[in-house]
Design a protein around this motif. Structure first.
Motif, PDB file in Angstrom:
ATOM      1  N   TYR A 285      37.210  11.930  56.075  1.00  0.00           N
ATOM      2  CA  TYR A 285      37.437  11.634  54.664  1.00  0.00           C
ATOM      3  C   TYR A 285      37.647  12.914  53.864  1.00  0.00           C
ATOM      4  O   TYR A 285      38.502  12.979  52.977  1.00  0.00           O
ATOM      5  N   ALA A 286      36.873  13.952  54.174  1.00  0.00           N
ATOM      6  CA  ALA A 286      36.966  15.205  53.431  1.00  0.00           C
ATOM      7  C   ALA A 286      38.316  15.878  53.611  1.00  0.00           C
ATOM      8  O   ALA A 286      38.789  16.592  52.724  1.00  0.00           O
ATOM      9  N   THR A 287      38.954  15.675  54.762  1.00  0.00           N
ATOM     10  CA  THR A 287      40.236  16.322  55.043  1.00  0.00           C
ATOM     11  C   THR A 287      41.426  15.403  54.778  1.00  0.00           C
ATOM     12  O   THR A 287      42.569  15.806  54.977  1.00  0.00           O
ATOM     13  N   GLU A 289      44.318  13.294  52.803  1.00  0.00           N
ATOM     14  CA  GLU A 289      45.220  13.720  51.730  1.00  0.00           C
ATOM     15  C   GLU A 289      45.172  12.753  50.555  1.00  0.00           C
ATOM     16  O   GLU A 289      46.132  12.037  50.256  1.00  0.00           O
ATOM     17  N   ILE A 290      44.034  12.719  49.871  1.00  0.00           N
ATOM     18  CA  ILE A 290      43.879  11.933  48.655  1.00  0.00           C
ATOM     19  C   ILE A 290      43.153  12.796  47.630  1.00  0.00           C
ATOM     20  O   ILE A 290      42.732  13.912  47.940  1.00  0.00           O
ATOM     21  N   SER A 291      42.981  12.271  46.425  1.00  0.00           N
ATOM     22  CA  SER A 291      42.339  13.059  45.384  1.00  0.00           C
ATOM     23  C   SER A 291      40.896  13.351  45.753  1.00  0.00           C
ATOM     24  O   SER A 291      40.233  12.559  46.432  1.00  0.00           O
ATOM     25  N   PHE A 292      40.409  14.500  45.263  1.00  0.00           N
ATOM     26  CA  PHE A 292      39.043  14.919  45.573  1.00  0.00           C
ATOM     27  C   PHE A 292      38.020  13.915  45.050  1.00  0.00           C
ATOM     28  O   PHE A 292      37.040  13.598  45.726  1.00  0.00           O
ATOM     29  N   SER A 293      38.237  13.388  43.864  1.00  0.00           N
ATOM     30  CA  SER A 293      37.281  12.447  43.273  1.00  0.00           C
ATOM     31  C   SER A 293      37.206  11.152  44.069  1.00  0.00           C
ATOM     32  O   SER A 293      36.119  10.599  44.278  1.00  0.00           O
ATOM     33  N   ASP A 294      38.355  10.670  44.569  1.00  0.00           N
ATOM     34  CA  ASP A 294      38.367   9.430  45.349  1.00  0.00           C
ATOM     35  C   ASP A 294      37.640   9.606  46.677  1.00  0.00           C
ATOM     36  O   ASP A 294      36.876   8.741  47.101  1.00  0.00           O
ATOM     37  N   LYS A 295      37.891  10.734  47.354  1.00  0.00           N
ATOM     38  CA  LYS A 295      37.230  10.950  48.645  1.00  0.00           C
ATOM     39  C   LYS A 295      35.728  11.154  48.462  1.00  0.00           C
ATOM     40  O   LYS A 295      34.925  10.707  49.269  1.00  0.00           O
ATOM     41  N   LEU A 296      35.340  11.820  47.366  1.00  0.00           N
ATOM     42  CA  LEU A 296      33.919  12.052  47.117  1.00  0.00           C
ATOM     43  C   LEU A 296      33.183  10.739  46.862  1.00  0.00           C
ATOM     44  O   LEU A 296      32.063  10.540  47.353  1.00  0.00           O
ATOM     45  N   LYS A 297      33.810   9.831  46.106  1.00  0.00           N
ATOM     46  CA  LYS A 297      33.197   8.518  45.854  1.00  0.00           C
ATOM     47  C   LYS A 297      32.981   7.767  47.165  1.00  0.00           C
ATOM     48  O   LYS A 297      31.928   7.173  47.394  1.00  0.00           O
ATOM     49  N   LYS A 298      33.994   7.783  48.024  1.00  0.00           N
ATOM     50  CA  LYS A 298      33.907   7.088  49.308  1.00  0.00           C
ATOM     51  C   LYS A 298      32.801   7.688  50.179  1.00  0.00           C
ATOM     52  O   LYS A 298      32.012   6.965  50.803  1.00  0.00           O
ATOM     53  N   ILE A 299      32.740   9.005  50.208  1.00  0.00           N
ATOM     54  CA  ILE A 299      31.750   9.683  51.034  1.00  0.00           C
ATOM     55  C   ILE A 299      30.337   9.443  50.509  1.00  0.00           C
ATOM     56  O   ILE A 299      29.393   9.252  51.284  1.00  0.00           O
ATOM     57  N   GLN A 300      30.170   9.429  49.194  1.00  0.00           N
ATOM     58  CA  GLN A 300      28.854   9.195  48.611  1.00  0.00           C
ATOM     59  C   GLN A 300      28.314   7.817  48.981  1.00  0.00           C
ATOM     60  O   GLN A 300      27.127   7.669  49.280  1.00  0.00           O
ATOM     61  N   ILE A 301      29.177   6.812  48.946  1.00  0.00           N
ATOM     62  CA  ILE A 301      28.758   5.460  49.317  1.00  0.00           C
ATOM     63  C   ILE A 301      28.210   5.438  50.740  1.00  0.00           C
ATOM     64  O   ILE A 301      27.196   4.805  51.022  1.00  0.00           O
ATOM     65  N   MET A 302      28.851   6.169  51.614  1.00  0.00           N
ATOM     66  CA  MET A 302      28.453   6.194  53.020  1.00  0.00           C
ATOM     67  C   MET A 302      27.211   7.063  53.239  1.00  0.00           C
ATOM     68  O   MET A 302      26.224   6.614  53.841  1.00  0.00           O
ATOM     69  N   VAL A 303      27.224   8.281  52.729  1.00  0.00           N
ATOM     70  CA  VAL A 303      26.154   9.240  52.993  1.00  0.00           C
ATOM     71  C   VAL A 303      24.842   8.820  52.340  1.00  0.00           C
ATOM     72  O   VAL A 303      23.757   9.034  52.907  1.00  0.00           O
ATOM     73  N   PHE A 304      24.923   8.210  51.163  1.00  0.00           N
ATOM     74  CA  PHE A 304      23.702   7.825  50.457  1.00  0.00           C
ATOM     75  C   PHE A 304      23.348   6.351  50.658  1.00  0.00           C
ATOM     76  O   PHE A 304      22.575   5.781  49.895  1.00  0.00           O
ATOM     77  N   ASP A 305      23.932   5.755  51.680  1.00  0.00           N
ATOM     78  CA  ASP A 305      23.577   4.384  52.048  1.00  0.00           C
ATOM     79  C   ASP A 305      22.110   4.332  52.488  1.00  0.00           C
ATOM     80  O   ASP A 305      21.659   5.205  53.251  1.00  0.00           O
ATOM     81  N   PRO A 306      21.325   3.358  52.025  1.00  0.00           N
ATOM     82  CA  PRO A 306      19.890   3.297  52.360  1.00  0.00           C
ATOM     83  C   PRO A 306      19.607   3.262  53.863  1.00  0.00           C
ATOM     84  O   PRO A 306      18.648   3.891  54.327  1.00  0.00           O
ATOM     85  N   GLU A 307      20.442   2.548  54.618  1.00  0.00           N
ATOM     86  CA  GLU A 307      20.211   2.471  56.060  1.00  0.00           C
ATOM     87  C   GLU A 307      20.500   3.807  56.731  1.00  0.00           C
ATOM     88  O   GLU A 307      19.791   4.207  57.663  1.00  0.00           O
ATOM     89  N   LEU A 344      29.424  20.365  47.296  1.00  0.00           N
ATOM     90  CA  LEU A 344      29.789  21.686  47.790  1.00  0.00           C
ATOM     91  C   LEU A 344      30.308  21.641  49.223  1.00  0.00           C
ATOM     92  O   LEU A 344      31.255  22.353  49.578  1.00  0.00           O
ATOM     93  N   LEU A 345      29.695  20.796  50.061  1.00  0.00           N
ATOM     94  CA  LEU A 345      30.131  20.693  51.451  1.00  0.00           C
ATOM     95  C   LEU A 345      31.539  20.115  51.543  1.00  0.00           C
ATOM     96  O   LEU A 345      32.394  20.634  52.269  1.00  0.00           O
ATOM     97  N   VAL A 346      31.796  19.037  50.815  1.00  0.00           N
ATOM     98  CA  VAL A 346      33.120  18.410  50.839  1.00  0.00           C
ATOM     99  C   VAL A 346      34.163  19.375  50.297  1.00  0.00           C
ATOM    100  O   VAL A 346      35.272  19.492  50.844  1.00  0.00           O
ATOM    101  N   LEU A 347      33.820  20.102  49.247  1.00  0.00           N
ATOM    102  CA  LEU A 347      34.738  21.080  48.677  1.00  0.00           C
ATOM    103  C   LEU A 347      35.033  22.193  49.679  1.00  0.00           C
ATOM    104  O   LEU A 347      36.187  22.618  49.839  1.00  0.00           O
ATOM    105  N   ALA A 348      34.000  22.653  50.371  1.00  0.00           N
ATOM    106  CA  ALA A 348      34.182  23.715  51.363  1.00  0.00           C
ATOM    107  C   ALA A 348      35.081  23.267  52.500  1.00  0.00           C
ATOM    108  O   ALA A 348      35.969  24.014  52.951  1.00  0.00           O
ATOM    109  N   VAL A 349      34.886  22.035  52.974  1.00  0.00           N
ATOM    110  CA  VAL A 349      35.731  21.506  54.049  1.00  0.00           C
ATOM    111  C   VAL A 349      37.168  21.388  53.582  1.00  0.00           C
ATOM    112  O   VAL A 349      38.112  21.760  54.285  1.00  0.00           O
ATOM    113  N   LYS A 350      37.363  20.874  52.364  1.00  0.00           N
ATOM    114  CA  LYS A 350      38.704  20.698  51.815  1.00  0.00           C
ATOM    115  C   LYS A 350      39.441  22.031  51.698  1.00  0.00           C
ATOM    116  O   LYS A 350      40.629  22.129  52.022  1.00  0.00           O
TER     117      LYS A 350
END
Length: 372
Positions: A285-287, A289-307, A344-350
């Motif tokens: 997701y971090a790499t 080719e979409i907008s940074f804000s869209d990829k960050l939203k998607k990643i947050q949903i996954m990374v901060f999932d309670p399970e 910061l991590l997503v930005l660094a990867v991008k």
């Protein structure tokens, strides 16, 4: 009528004592298909049959196969409506007549002695499965992927239960079916098929390995696997891969395939596999080719999932075994629910990722994380 023709053809081929039946599912594979076919008809093991299952291709794949079929009688072409790779492979299994069955993807290719080497070792040891090394095509070059267990040792069912089955549950090392040959009699007698589900190779192998008497790893690489993305990076958000991974987390493979592994270990290994998928998807997701804000939203949903958070905390020591710096950072972000750290991590990867530098990143990541 077509089914009757296939049965008659199979009976005729069975009389020629086919040693290896190679099954190739094909769907819109015109770009690399000729390379694949040429590598197969060049095999030094002549007693092969090559079963191409054209799964409703809309490009020139069928015509390419027919052109080669006119030159080599060992090529069998089965046409069907598009129903998926699993169904295509299962049709090929039904049609196969060889002593062993192998699989090749239509965009890959093999060395000319590939199936002779695997077949000779299979008959030498009278083994149910032979597993070879292979070449992984990535970033315009090939790297060899070696066996994960010592080679030239005939491993029995006890070893398989203690080592191979857990590996299949936890990691992707043994998922592939195309660097192996399987004794056909075993697959047919146990009615083993590919399920029509995501990562069907893993489930097929869980079923097979839980059934066989022995397996053999050999120190030989003849298969060239191409990582063909076909726009996956651009379209990765069209499929809910995280949702699929979560669904697989709750599938009871132990019950489905009658696995003997204790439930506690079974659940732990599935959890490790699930979090590893989160690592992978975060990077993809971090790499993308979409907008940074869209990829960050998607990643947050996954990374901060309670399970994800719960499992990361419960199994964090096991998750970090044999992992690198990137995974250690991601796990820390998950456990601490650090929005700033994730940003910061997503930005660094991008900013730093490029296919030409990805090998450097992978080598750096080989410095395994050790808790201090």
């Amino acid at each position: 009528m077509q089914k009757e023709k296939r049965i008659n053809s199979a009976n005729k081929r069975a009389m020629t004592q086919i040693k290896v039946s190679v099954i190739i599912p094909v769907y819109n594979a015109e770009e690399f298909l000729a390379d694949c076919i040429q590598s197969l008809i060049s095999q030094t093991l002549e007693e092969c049959e090559f079963i191409f299952v054209n799964d409703g291709s809309t490009d020139s794949s069928q015509q390419i196969i027919k052109q080669f079929q006119e030159k080599d009688h060992r090529i069998i072409l089965i046409n069907q409506e598009n129903v998926g790779r699993s169904a295509a492979r299962n049709i090929g299994i039904i049609d196969a007549t060889g002593r062993y069955i192998g699989f090749v993807d239509s965009d890959d290719f093999v060395l000319e002695e590939m199936f002779e080497n695997l077949y000779n070792r299979a008959t030498e040891f009278d083994t149910d499965i032979v597993i070879s090394n292979y070449f992984l095509g990535r970033d315009d070059k090939y790297i060899i992927k070696n066996a994960i267990f010592p080679v030239n040792i005939l491993y029995d069912q006890n070893f398989i239960q203690k080592n191979v089955i857990p590996n299949l549950l936890e990691r992707e090392d043994l998922f592939a079916v195309w660097n192996k040959i399987y004794k056909r009699e075993l697959i047919i007698s146990h009615s083993i098929v590919f399920p029509n589900e995501y990562e069907e190779d893993q489930m097929f192998n869980l079923w097979v390995f839980n059934t066989v008497s022995n397996v053999l790893f050999i120190d030989y690489a003849g298969y060239f696997y191409r990582e063909v993305f076909n726009g996956v990076s651009k379209n990765i958000f069209k499929i809910d891969y995280f949702g699929i991974a979560r669904q697989k987390l709750h599938v009871d493979y132990k019950k489905r395939y009658n696995l003997t592994i204790p439930y506690g270990e079974f659940e732990k290994l599935k959890a490790i596999r699930f979090i590893q998928k989160v690592f992978y998807l975060l990077f993809k997701y971090a790499t993308a080719e979409i907008s940074f804000s869209d990829k960050l939203k998607k990643i947050q949903i996954m990374v901060f999932d309670p399970e994800v958070n719960m499992l990361s905390k419960k199994y964090h020591k096991d998750i970090l075994k044999n992992q690198g710096i990137f995974e250690a950072l991601v796990l820390k972000i998950i456990k601490n629910k650090s929005v700033a750290g994730l940003y910061l991590l997503v930005l660094a990867v991008k900013l730093t990722y490029h296919p030409k530098t990805s090998e450097i990143i992978r080598n750096l990541n080989n410095f395994k994380f050790k808790k201090t």
